[in-house]
Design an enzyme around this catalytic site. Sequence first.
Site, mmCIF file in Angstrom:
data_model
loop_
_atom_site.group_PDB
_atom_site.id
_atom_site.type_symbol
_atom_site.label_atom_id
_atom_site.label_comp_id
_atom_site.label_asym_id
_atom_site.label_seq_id
_atom_site.Cartn_x
_atom_site.Cartn_y
_atom_site.Cartn_z
ATOM 1 N N HIS A 101 37.945 60.991 59.952
ATOM 2 C CA HIS A 101 38.815 60.039 60.629
ATOM 3 C C HIS A 101 38.268 59.491 61.880
ATOM 4 C CE1 HIS A 101 42.561 62.236 58.489
ATOM 5 N NE2 HIS A 101 42.004 61.359 57.806
ATOM 6 N N ASP B 166 33.206 45.504 36.646
ATOM 7 C CA ASP B 166 33.218 46.028 35.284
ATOM 8 C C ASP B 166 32.089 45.781 34.711
ATOM 9 O OD1 ASP B 166 35.539 47.814 35.010
ATOM 10 O OD2 ASP B 166 36.782 46.331 35.822
ATOM 11 N N CYS C 155 35.026 37.016 40.974
ATOM 12 C CA CYS C 155 35.887 37.953 41.760
ATOM 13 C C CYS C 155 35.485 39.379 42.072
ATOM 14 C CB CYS C 155 37.173 37.797 41.489
ATOM 15 S SG CYS C 155 37.756 38.339 39.894
HETATM 16 C C1 PEP Z 1 35.844 43.585 38.337
HETATM 17 O O1 PEP Z 1 35.944 44.318 37.561
HETATM 18 O O2 PEP Z 1 34.821 43.172 38.855
HETATM 19 C C2 PEP Z 1 37.067 43.183 39.083
HETATM 20 C C3 PEP Z 1 37.234 42.196 39.848
HETATM 21 O O3 PEP Z 1 38.080 43.687 38.583
HETATM 22 P P1 PEP Z 1 38.513 45.210 39.008
HETATM 23 O O4 PEP Z 1 37.854 45.703 40.140
HETATM 24 O O5 PEP Z 1 40.235 45.089 39.632
HETATM 25 O O6 PEP Z 1 38.420 46.051 37.863
HETATM 26 MG MG MG Z 2 37.733 44.771 36.453
#
Ligand code: PEP
Ligand code: MG
Length: 838
Positions: free
Chosen positions: A463, A724, A771
């Site tokens: 922490h 992913d 993203c």
């Molecule tokens: C990803 O897989 O890059 C993504 C943005 O989705 P999550 O991280 O929520 O699986």
């Molecule tokens: Mg994902």
Amino acid sequence: MSIHLTEGLLSGERVRLGARPADKQQAIAEAAQLLVASGCVDAAYADSMVRREAVANTFLGHGVAIPHGLGEDRHLVRRNGIAILQVPAGVEWNPGQRAHLVVAIAAQSDAHIAILRRLTRLIQDEATLARLASTDDATALIAALDDPPAAADAGRAAEAVDLAETVEWTVGYPAGLHARPASRWVEAARAHAARMQVRHGHEVADAKNLLALLQLGARAGDRLHISAEGRDAAAALARFRAVIDSLTAQEKADAALAAQRAAQPKAAGWTPPDAPVCIAGIGASPGLAIGVVHRLAADEAPIPDHPVALSEGGTRLHEALCATRQQLEALADDTARRLGAADAAIFKAHGEPLNDTDLITLTCQLMVEGHGVAWSWNAAVERLAAKLSALGNAVLAGRAADLRDVGRRVLANIDPSLVRDALGSLPQHCVLLAADLSPSDTATLDTTKVIGLATAQGGPTSHTAILARTLGLPALVGAGAALLDVGDGTPAIVDGGSGRLYLDPSPAALDSARASIAEQAATRAREAEGRRQPALTTDGHAIDIGANINLPEQAATALEQGAEGVGLMRTEFLFLERARTPSEDEQFAIYVAMAEAIGGRPLIVRALDIGGDKQVAHLDLPHEDNPFLGVRGARLLLRRADLLEPQLRALYRAAKAGAALKIMFPMITSVPEIQRLRAICERIRIELAAPIVPLGIMIEVPAAAIEADALARHADFFSIGTNDLTQYTLAIDRQNPELAAEADSLHPAVLRLIRMTVDGAARHGRWVGVCGGLAGDPFGAALLAGLGVQELSMTPREIAAVKSRLRGSRFDALKGLAEQALACETAAEVRALDRSAA
Ligand code: PEP
Ligand code: MG
């Protein structure tokens, strides 16, 4: 008859003189009967009192025992009350310990502490007790009790027996059952009247007792037996299970992030021009600072043992606990305002020992044995802390330090002279050196004086390290005992990135460090300055920049950091963070609130992405051996209309109410999936007479990237989830800390799939965003822009650096960079391009 000073706790009808129970069990039954007969408790309370004896010692000392029910059975208490069974001949309570006065307690909520304080008056002197043990005058007994009794709760089971309703649960938290999730367990268990316990092998803990849970030492993969009994036990257990499951995703995400950070090659950082004396530790909070050493002397003064009248001791303990609770609440409140809710939560877990009945009972037992209040408290804290440390688990050892921290606060409230305020008089520009530093000390550090921290003990996930990062204080931990030999006033440079403390640096080293600090500060200031500007390359190419946020409350910060909209709202967190599915109306309210919070800027809401590492217990999904390859994302949505359709209705209603949103579906692997989803959307849109909403898909699996041109015919936009996409391309579980360094999104195979996605989308005039995590890395962002990605969405604090990188680049050069990266053979080669990049 009730006597005024006891405020109705004790009455003549609840005193039985001259009792002769055959054994302890019968003594408890008789005492309980007095409570039942006078309407203080339900009959089942007697059984609870007996069960408590199996898990705790209720013999207070001096011939007094205080049997009472289990904390979970407080609902059986109708009103606070005390009953006294006088046993002149005594009854064996524990081997070698005889009880002459059995004081049975019925106490709701935390009344037990107040009652305990009163009870201490009864046992101040043995002569009085001897008289009370044989008096035949009930009023004498009541008068002697005057300001009477009470109890302590308690903790751990000696016998590993499960309760009536049982579930098995495998710890899925990578860091094991540590304090943060454990305090959520306690909260969840306390929400129910049912008794609840957790068994780990032969160890059993009351699920409502934080320290007991921590002492189970449960690590990732350990199998626990969670059981419940009493009112609505089955339902309570199911809800409890849902809560503890719902924490798994966050725990995994935290661990993966920590592993990713640990695996990331350290920033080039500062290298001294010569070779100053250096103490190496573990970098805990990055940054470079120059100051003079100030050593925090260890607080080793022994706590004196000054016995006081028990009544006074009880009162002082009670007051000190109350004062400490208030101080921690104030500290949490202040921390929340200065550093944020996540850091403030540290102090929530931190205050738990103040309610720990084991700790309080042990303190009282020591006071009854004749020790002073401060000594007793300190000894009880040390005993429990030593027990935690002895479990050989680094996380629990950290909690032992937290326990000692709270212990010191209570001591200071018992007697301020016992604890030195070592942090009260710090010199300017000091690099604070300490054996370890408590979280509460760290949170309250005067950052106008302290410019860096170094501790001999501790780890980067403690922490203290978390707080140091939030405070922006360069820090290193685990530097070993040599650290404490450094003299006060020694000039030093602390490098929290490399985890090094340089001592007596030469003028050249100081000059070089000053230049590096100035350079870093200028860079940060420059980046921050441009964060509100569009991400326009020097040759006029614009990239849209979004934020990945899940709640409307996060919008203000995101906009302040320079977000131009929300590129990813992960709605599964609305499901994960509560123990039930949010209703259509609740979802509608949140989507509308998010759209309003970002002032009508673009908003991409991702439909529920459950499965893989995000498991939601209350959905009761079947177990899968390999959930990342199972019914995840869109596959689940297409199987569960009960989840998909209310969400889509909520989204279309929000669109109808004016929200400028787009809907995005996760984990798409084939054309029929998007076709079916589109058809469902259209049906719902028509039913609601809602406007057309752009429907996009995430590109997260190689199949989708390879088939991007086909998918682009059916989707309005793509957003690439590089987290992913990397895991599925490289066949590396994104949660596996061992492989975190290899799960590199800059792997040329991933980059080629991104290029295929961009090309496929272009064929049908669709735009592509990213993203996943790569979008928030300035070099990654530059590369993605060069690959033709048009929108990047990231966590808000990454925006300034990404924008700055893009604003300083020529689009032509970025395209060239992308081509070079695609030609590389390894991620390391791609990374090396950073140095020569535009
Ligand atoms: C990803 O897989 O890059 C993504 C943005 O989705 P999550 O991280 O929520 O699986
Ligand atoms: Mg994902």
